[in-house]
Design a protein around this motif. Structure first.
Motif: not given
Length: 172
Positions: A1-25
């Motif tokens: 399997m190729a190495t994920d240098h972009i770290r899509y998992d981290v980007l997706a997690r941070d985007a979903l935490r952004g949803v949570l942040r927006k809802v609470l705001t």
């Protein structure tokens, strides 16, 4: 399997935490619309979490809070939220970093998010004294009447949080 240098998992997690942040705001600014309410589970000893010694002793691993009728002073910052809640009639102030959140659920619309917290550093948590009771309650009268008749929900398993499978809330 190729190495994920972009770290899509981290980007997706941070985007979903952004949803949570927006809802609470939005909830902090306008209150909770309709029947919306939130179940938020977080790691009790994660770095940046601030709880009273009483709550930490009761929930040493993880804790689930419910934001519905009786909460006050919800403040949302870039990396955390702070909220006043009452536990057994005692007002408390909680500080929860978004990185400590394990799950977020809004059962009124069957929406939930789960976060991997395996990389969250656990530290000796900073404890806070009980918060002063709110000076002004900003809960609508109808919600207050409903809240007065309901008891404070208590988790069935006092040793830790109840595991909820989000699959049961998904449309099939």
């Amino acid at each position: 399997m190729a190495t994920d240098h972009i770290r899509y998992d981290v980007l997706a997690r941070d985007a979903l935490r952004g949803v949570l942040r927006k809802v609470l705001t939005d909830a902090a600014a306008h209150g909770l619309p309709g029947e919306h309410h939130f179940f938020i589970t977080f790691v009790s000893k994660a770095e940046g979490v601030k709880l009273s010694p009483r709550l930490l002793a009761q929930y040493p691993e993880e804790m689930t809070i419910i934001l519905q009728h009786q909460f006050w002073d919800l403040t949302v910052l870039e990396d955390r939220f702070e909220v006043g809640l009452s536990f057994g009639g005692i007002p408390e102030r909680l500080v929860v970093p978004f990185s400590a959140i394990k799950s977020f659920l809004d059962p009124s619309v069957k929406f939930g998010l789960q976060f991997d917290t395996s990389d969250v550093a656990e530290v000796a948590p900073e404890t806070l004294p009980a918060a002063p009771a709110p000076s002004a309650v900003t809960v609508p009268a109808a919600a207050t009447e409903k809240a007065e008749t309901a008891e404070e929900p208590t988790p069935p398993n006092q040793g830790g949080a109840e595991v909820v499978r989000l699959d049961r809330f998904r449309k099939k």
